[in-house]
Design an enzyme around this catalytic site. Sequence first.
Site, PDB file in Angstrom:
ATOM      1  N   GLN A 207      61.517  -5.323  37.584  1.00 10.46           N
ATOM      2  CA  GLN A 207      62.959  -5.072  37.606  1.00 10.46           C
ATOM      3  C   GLN A 207      63.284  -3.706  37.001  1.00 10.46           C
ATOM      4  O   GLN A 207      64.428  -3.284  37.025  1.00 10.46           O
ATOM      5  CB  GLN A 207      63.683  -6.158  36.797  1.00 10.46           C
ATOM      6  CG  GLN A 207      63.496  -7.553  37.339  1.00 10.46           C
ATOM      7  CD  GLN A 207      64.119  -8.616  36.454  1.00 10.46           C
ATOM      8  OE1 GLN A 207      63.467  -9.581  36.115  1.00 10.46           O
ATOM      9  NE2 GLN A 207      65.388  -8.479  36.078  1.00 10.46           N
ATOM     10  N   ARG A 357      68.665 -14.529  33.034  1.00 16.10           N
ATOM     11  CA  ARG A 357      69.964 -14.389  33.688  1.00 16.10           C
ATOM     12  C   ARG A 357      71.114 -14.361  32.677  1.00 16.10           C
ATOM     13  O   ARG A 357      72.101 -15.083  32.796  1.00 16.10           O
ATOM     14  CB  ARG A 357      70.184 -15.498  34.720  1.00 16.10           C
ATOM     15  CG  ARG A 357      71.192 -15.063  35.767  1.00 16.10           C
ATOM     16  CD  ARG A 357      71.210 -15.901  37.007  1.00 16.10           C
ATOM     17  NE  ARG A 357      72.223 -15.340  37.908  1.00 16.10           N
ATOM     18  CZ  ARG A 357      72.454 -15.737  39.128  1.00 16.10           C
ATOM     19  NH1 ARG A 357      71.746 -16.682  39.654  1.00 16.10           N
ATOM     20  NH2 ARG A 357      73.383 -15.180  39.866  1.00 16.10           N
ATOM     21  N   CYS A 358      70.913 -13.535  31.642  1.00 16.85           N
ATOM     22  CA  CYS A 358      72.002 -13.348  30.689  1.00 16.85           C
ATOM     23  C   CYS A 358      71.811 -12.014  29.999  1.00 16.85           C
ATOM     24  O   CYS A 358      70.736 -11.444  30.021  1.00 16.85           O
ATOM     25  CB  CYS A 358      72.056 -14.463  29.664  1.00 16.85           C
ATOM     26  SG  CYS A 358      71.045 -14.220  28.213  1.00 16.85           S
ATOM     27  N   GLU A 727      75.594 -12.769  35.776  1.00 15.92           N
ATOM     28  CA  GLU A 727      75.099 -13.777  34.855  1.00 15.92           C
ATOM     29  C   GLU A 727      76.182 -14.692  34.299  1.00 15.92           C
ATOM     30  O   GLU A 727      75.866 -15.693  33.657  1.00 15.92           O
ATOM     31  CB  GLU A 727      74.361 -13.079  33.720  1.00 15.92           C
ATOM     32  CG  GLU A 727      73.190 -12.344  34.303  1.00 15.92           C
ATOM     33  CD  GLU A 727      72.654 -11.257  33.417  1.00 15.92           C
ATOM     34  OE1 GLU A 727      71.520 -10.861  33.624  1.00 15.92           O
ATOM     35  OE2 GLU A 727      73.373 -10.820  32.530  1.00 15.92           O
TER      36      GLU A 727
END
Length: 778
Positions: A207, A357-358, A727
């Site tokens: 990523q 995902r935060c 998110e």
Amino acid sequence: MKRKEDDRFIQGKGNFIDDVKLPGMLYMDIVRSPYAYAKIKNIDSSEALKIPGVVAVITGKDLKEHNLHWMPTLMSDTQMVLPTDTVMYQAQEVAAVIATSRYIARDGKEAVKVEYEPMKPVMDPKKALDADAPVLRTDKEGKTDNHIWHWEVGDKEATEKVFNKADVTVSQEMYIPRIHVVSIETCGCVANYKKATNHLTMYMTTQAPHAIRTVIALVAGHLGLTEEKIRVISPDIGGGFGGKVPIYPGYVIAIAVSFLTGAPVKWIEDRTENLQADSFGRDYHIKVEMAATKKGKILATRFKVLADHGYTDAAANPSKFPAGMFSIGTGSYDYKTAFMEADAVYTNKPPGGIAYRCSFRVTEAVHAVERITDRLALEIGMDPAQLRFENFIKKDQFPWKSPTGWEYDSGDYQAGLEKAMKAIDYDGLRKEQVEKRNNGELMGIGIATFTEIVGAGPSKDFDILGIKMFDSAEIRVHPTGKAMARFGTKSQGQGHETTYAQIVAEELGIPAEHVQVEEGDTDTAPYGLGTYASRSTPTAGAAAAIASRKLRDKARKIAAYLLEVSEDDLEWEPGKFFVKGAPDKVKTIQEIAFAAYTNHPPGMEAGFEATHYYDPPNLTFPSGAYICVVDIDKETFEVKVRRFVAIDDCGHIINPMIVQGQVHGGLTQGIAPAMYEELIYDDDGNILNGTLMDYLVPTAVESPHWETGHTVTPSPHHPLGAKGVGESPTVGAPPAIANAIVDALAPYGITHLDIPITPQRIFDALKAKGILDTEFAV
Ligand code: CDP
């Protein structure tokens, strides 16, 4: 896939890491430890090496000869690439088998014999600092315990005073369990080192390609592999969710083997390896307290956290914030006093702490504050919606300084909750609940009104390993008016190819289908920190707008020259400049682009390109109001999410369909930890649910119908008024669901349940209260 070696990947065309097939490529499989903590007495690879096609078996000792057996982590810790004497978690890499096919490599792996001397592991973080706990990181000189870091923020004494004087205080211990990101695609790479040119091309599921290139250069620079000799290509990725930010040993071993053999080396994890060895998030033990008046005015919060990072702190967190943005845990409420502290410890679990995902620990913080807010509502007998309305930071109070030092940019929490309550008919549901309770039925309504903090970041505050967290866009408009736009971020399915093209199209008037978006190739894309923590729109999205505006400024000059008027006489409409009052005297953006290469004003630089590195003045603060309704079966304790309304506010929306898709996916990844997912280890460090047969990932079958909507409160400092959104739903859904389940059970004296709230957990809690299934009628 038909492609020449080192061809440029075109994003969004279905080029995944498994599609990379290079001539002479070798395949790698990894021998992993069955023990969580053990001495390695011997590694016997003689039988493996007899298998035709097995080329080599690499151990930590081999890597040590080249000083490649340890590597830095993104949190300035260190991690073994391959162990030389001790394994520190179950499924840790022990040796790598290199072969001419994936199947032969797997056969070779089975044939490697490793002798271990098991030791008693440290599995409970609460015991990691006990005097008799073994010191795990003996590689660190002078280390005498398993403590990693301490972090605190806020005013301890002032908070203490408020708590001592308050009418009401509530306190709750909770555990946010270790879970896995479970992306559809596992991690993998192809390392292709060319001796002749001393050049490494690294195809990998990352990523953050640029940051990884820098780290590879830091690890392998002493071997002559310096940064300009490294190209990282991140192909299309089947989901990242934070799990593809860190550097895993498999990547480094593949590089080392390619370096030693001169052949390309491919490593792709299988599903079980992925689930057992990397990409873990959460594992936070939190004590949260709230102080308030009898009438429900929140006065202060206090958090004490224990973070279990496994045997090394390998997650990506901004350097100054080891507990990430946990300090957003003061929530959406207007009060002045808070104190938070966190300690991280080493245990014999795999490296954890992924920002799943935060935005770095926001999920954990929001869960804590939204649960304790409901706990307070229960304590003082106030409706949880009413309690929130009484305490919201009001629309005109922004920019708002939080007690932990953040400046919330904008928000309208009142409007969000009102919209959600109307959509779900909150008052009607509460009436229905009274009737159901009278009949002994279990129905609950849960609210979460959360504030996120995304877009790291202002580079004065945010860096990873010293690399500042800006992001970038480079736009090249070709003479025929078609554009190539490249970014330092890297989509893993979020649709950047669509939304970035839209931004350029909106700003320049070039049709979006004429804008080719590329990310993920360090040879071509401008430097950036990558995509995670919902930072792409706040950073690279802003960079796209500003780079486009730079081009528009140049276009104005060219148009003025072509139309023989002054720049001030021109008016802009997307796609063209025309003379004020004479709309037929016009130059389209395509004509202007052509002129930039063929007929540009004397003295002006030729070409039509712009780059911008965007360093945001502040983070963006998206918010949401989520309401969930559950029914619980009185015999099986199965929870059914009957309705779920999610109203999000991410400021200006670039693409409503993509945002809705992000919210749907995120809500499903929110119901997962709330009701199903938790990685469980026994005292010996064995993972008890390390396959997807045992670790329940919800599918469409378990997911309810999501009802979504939005309010729009633009960010005042973002060039498009946009805030991140990726998110929010993962952050907001778990507390809304947990609050609903606890609300259903509140009449029976239950005030809290840890997630995942399984039927067994509900049964146990009711049983502990002495409630039998015949006694549900109130
Ligand atoms: O960093 P990441 O892409 O994961 O998160 P994001 O910036 O929240 O963006 C997720 C997707 O939603 C991207 O395609 C964005 O461009 C899109 N989005 C949008 O259309 N409007 C917004 N206000 C925020 C995001």
